[in-house]
Design a protein around this motif. Structure first.
Motif, short mmCIF file in Angstrom:
data_model
loop_
_atom_site.label_atom_id
_atom_site.label_comp_id
_atom_site.label_asym_id
_atom_site.label_seq_id
_atom_site.Cartn_x
_atom_site.Cartn_y
_atom_site.Cartn_z
N SER A 51 -9.13 -10.51 3.26
CA SER A 51 -9.39 -9.50 3.32
C SER A 51 -8.21 -8.74 1.84
N VAL A 52 -8.31 -7.77 0.87
CA VAL A 52 -7.88 -7.68 -0.71
C VAL A 52 -7.56 -6.63 -0.22
N PRO A 53 -6.01 -6.52 -1.19
CA PRO A 53 -4.64 -5.70 -0.82
C PRO A 53 -5.28 -4.49 -1.74
N VAL A 54 -4.55 -3.24 -0.66
CA VAL A 54 -4.69 -2.37 -1.33
C VAL A 54 -3.57 -1.99 -2.72
N ARG A 55 -3.54 -1.02 -3.39
CA ARG A 55 -2.35 -0.78 -4.41
C ARG A 55 -2.81 0.87 -3.45
N ALA A 108 -6.25 5.39 -0.17
CA ALA A 108 -6.93 5.36 -0.10
C ALA A 108 -7.53 5.25 -1.49
N ALA A 109 -7.84 5.53 -2.57
CA ALA A 109 -8.56 5.59 -3.95
C ALA A 109 -8.11 4.32 -4.36
N GLY A 110 -7.40 4.00 -4.54
CA GLY A 110 -6.46 2.38 -4.58
C GLY A 110 -7.33 1.53 -3.85
N ALA A 111 -7.69 1.55 -2.66
CA ALA A 111 -8.23 0.31 -1.89
C ALA A 111 -9.52 0.49 -2.81
N ALA A 112 -10.53 1.25 -3.35
CA ALA A 112 -11.73 1.30 -3.46
C ALA A 112 -11.90 1.04 -4.51
N LEU A 113 -10.59 0.90 -5.61
CA LEU A 113 -10.53 0.67 -6.91
C LEU A 113 -10.41 -1.06 -6.98
N GLN A 114 -9.60 -1.42 -5.94
CA GLN A 114 -9.69 -3.02 -5.15
C GLN A 114 -11.36 -3.79 -5.37
N MET A 128 -15.48 -3.85 2.49
CA MET A 128 -15.90 -2.81 2.64
C MET A 128 -14.80 -2.12 2.92
N ALA A 129 -14.31 -0.79 2.30
CA ALA A 129 -13.33 -0.50 2.53
C ALA A 129 -12.72 0.85 3.36
N LEU A 130 -12.36 0.52 4.47
CA LEU A 130 -11.82 1.18 6.19
C LEU A 130 -10.64 2.24 5.16
N VAL A 131 -10.83 3.12 5.08
CA VAL A 131 -9.49 4.07 4.23
C VAL A 131 -9.78 5.37 5.00
N ARG A 132 -8.12 5.90 4.95
CA ARG A 132 -8.50 7.53 5.40
C ARG A 132 -6.84 7.91 4.12
N PRO A 133 -6.81 9.22 4.27
CA PRO A 133 -7.65 10.62 3.84
C PRO A 133 -9.62 9.78 3.10
N PRO A 134 -10.54 10.15 4.14
CA PRO A 134 -11.74 10.52 3.28
C PRO A 134 -12.40 10.93 1.98
#
Ligand SMILES: NCCCNCCCCCC(O)(O)C(F)(F)F
Ligand SMILES: [Zn+2]
Length: 548
Positions: A51-55, A108-114, A128-134
């Protein structure tokens, strides 16, 4: 009792009025993430992932795509009253703002960057990043369709800026058109955006003319924006696979991206109230598998939509299990694309023929007969009026059938649980002389083991490969659905290593990954053909196998 009645009687109007004035989104709900995460845990897939930490995305990250004024406006929302928030959303379409959504949108955006960092630094192969909002509807200066910041568009710009990535492929399999992504990159040839979406001739949300197939990008970006409109609901696995084999994959191989980003929306799966499509969750295993052969496997999937709390977790698990390298399940009965899908496919290919050599040569006829096959038979195109009339005829026919179909299953959609996918402990066996050391990760066997035979003459250039493998071999293989795929390579096959590697990778999507390979073992004295040892590896009921 009296008391309760009075209390309820009193509170109902207040609740109703709150609900009326401050609507809450009924489908983009927190449970989407909790059921998906719980499914990954229950299936044991979460344990096999790191699991990758979000930021939080920084202002600089967000400004890669959005304007200062938009970011400043969204920054104010945590301090707004409910009335102000309601007022704020009125300027956008179909968005819901909560005091905490700015924080969530940065996560959500930070998770995608991580995720991009983890893949680009080689910490992980994919993820895969499971995020909300899309994100895929949000635009430079506007929120839209539940989206605040464009997570995937920011990730693409970030990858180019931070890692010098030259070409990014964005595949948007969400059932809605990610107009935000399209607008962001439409003049940018370094980002190829592919989206299919429910369109119904512009009747379906967001009802944009520019979501149609003839929006191909502009200026230097012409050809780098591919829209596949679904003009009917009920699209199935065959429709999705046909578009991958005959449009996306050939172009993607020609584009040859350094990174693949997926706007992984699962409202294109069966049971979804928005999409109303009929593709089963296991199709995402095949879509993922097919994309994993690009960009050296560097693939980041970011959740977008998906509102059926049963098919969403199933689709997420199918995607993650494939990212982990497990072989894809046997594709459910593929019977060829429907008329409407074929028409869209034809329109997209004609619109893009001038930009992609792999689309130049292949002309194909779509027969109005119902027994279409995934394989589009190359032929001279008939005169257009004949085709159109035949399509109209087929469409009327199909509409009648669909009406009957709809009456029949007007009740809740049901579909079988995706099949269990057991990955063998050791996935690769090597037949080696006893005195040769076995590379690690392979199992040394010297009993009757695996050999495969595929004879593909000279398709080593991209468009030849695209036609022979993507446009012929793959659709045929999927439709034939064998239990065994045999591959062999001889020096005169002219297949260079990278083509060979792609071939073995792609064909692992068939026969649940039972791919058997034969390399040349020995050449007889004084030329002549190689001596071939074909040792068949039988397991269980080998009912059908495929020799090319
Ligand atoms: N007023 C008519 C219905 C509007 N429906 C809005 C649909 C938004 C879809 C959002 C999504 O699924 O594309 C995302 F991935 F962004 F979440
Ligand atoms: Zn969607």
């Amino acid at each position: 009792n009296n008391f309760y009645h009075n209390v309820f009687a009193f509170s109902a109007p207040i609740l109703l009025c709150l609900y009326y004035f401050f609507p809450v989104c009924k489908i983009e709900v927190p449970e989407r993430l909790t059921v998906s995460h719980e499914a990954l845990i229950k299936t044991g897939l979460a344990d096999r992932c790191i699991s990758v930490p979000v930021r939080e995305a920084t202002d600089a990250d967000i400004l890669l795509v959005h304007s200062e004024e938009y970011l400043e406006a969204v920054k104010k929302t945590p301090y707004m009253t409910l009335e102000d928030l309601q007022e704020f959303t009125l300027q956008y379409g179909d968005v819901y703002f909560h005091p905490n959504i700015y924080h969530c949108a940065k996560l959500a955006a930070g998770a995608a960057l991580q995720l991009v960092d983890s893949v680009m630094t080689g910490k992980v192969r994919n993820g895969m990043a499971l995020v909300r909002p899309p994100g895929h509807h949000s635009m430079r200066s506007a929120a839209s369709g539940f989206c605040v910041f464009n997570n995937v568009a920011i990730a693409a710009q970030y990858a180019k800026q931070q890692y010098g990535v030259k070409r990014v492929l964005i595949v948007d399999w969400d059932v809605h058109h990610g107009q935000g992504v399209q607008y962001c990159f439409e003049d940018d040839p370094s980002v190829l955006y592919f989206s299919w979406h429910r369109y119904e001739h512009q009747k379906f949300w967001p009802q944009l003319k520019e979501s149609d197939y003839n929006s191909v990008g502009k200026e230097k970006g012409a050809g780098f924006n591919i829209n596949v409109p679904w003009n009917k609901v009920g699209m199935k696995n065959s429709d999705y696979l046909s578009v991958f084999c005959h449009i996306l994959l050939p172009v993607a191989y020609e584009f040859s991206p350094d990174l693949v980003l997926v706007c992984a929306g699962f409202d294109s799966a069966i049971g979804d109230p928005e999409g109303e499509m009929c593709a089963s969750p296991d199709i995402f295993a095949h879509l993922t598998h097919l994309l994993m052969n690009l960009a050296g496997g560097k693939l980041c999937a970011v959740l977008e939509g998906g509102y059926n709390l049963t098919s969403l977790p199933q689709s997420v698990c199918q995607t993650v299990q494939t990212l982990l390298g497990d072989p894809a399940p046997r594709p459910a009965n593929l019977d060829g694309p429907c008329e409407s899908a074929l028409e869209s496919l034809h329109c997209v290919r004609s619109a893009h023929r001038q930009y992609w050599s792999c689309l130049k040569h292949m002309t194909f006829i779509f027969t109005a007969s119902s027994n279409n096959s995934l394989l589009l038979s190359p032929a001279e195109l008939p005169t257009s009026d004949v085709t159109t009339k035949r399509i109209k005829l087929a469409e009327e026919e199909e509409d009648k059938l669909k009406k009957v179909e709809e009456e029949k299953n007007a009740e809740e959609e049901v579909w079988p649980e995706p099949p269990k996918r057991v990955a063998p402990a050791v996935r690769t066996a090597l037949v080696l002389p006893n005195d040769v050391a076995c590379p690690d990760g392979c199992k040394h066997v010297n009993t009757s083991q695996v050999c495969l035979l595929v004879l593909l003459q000279g398709c080593s250039d991209v468009s030849g490969f695209a036609q022979a493998v993507l446009g012929l071999l793959l659709p045929l293989g999927y439709e034939y659905d064998p239990s065994l795929v045999l591959l062999a390579r001889t020096p005169d096959s002219g297949l260079c290593d990278s083509v060979w590697q792609q071939l073995t990778g792609l064909l692992q999507g068939i026969a649940q990954g039972h791919t058997l390979v034969l390399m040349q073992v020995r050449r007889r004295r004084r030329g002549g053909s190689i001596s071939v040892y074909l040792l068949l590896h039988f397991w269980g009921g080998l009912d059908r196998w495929q020799v090319f």
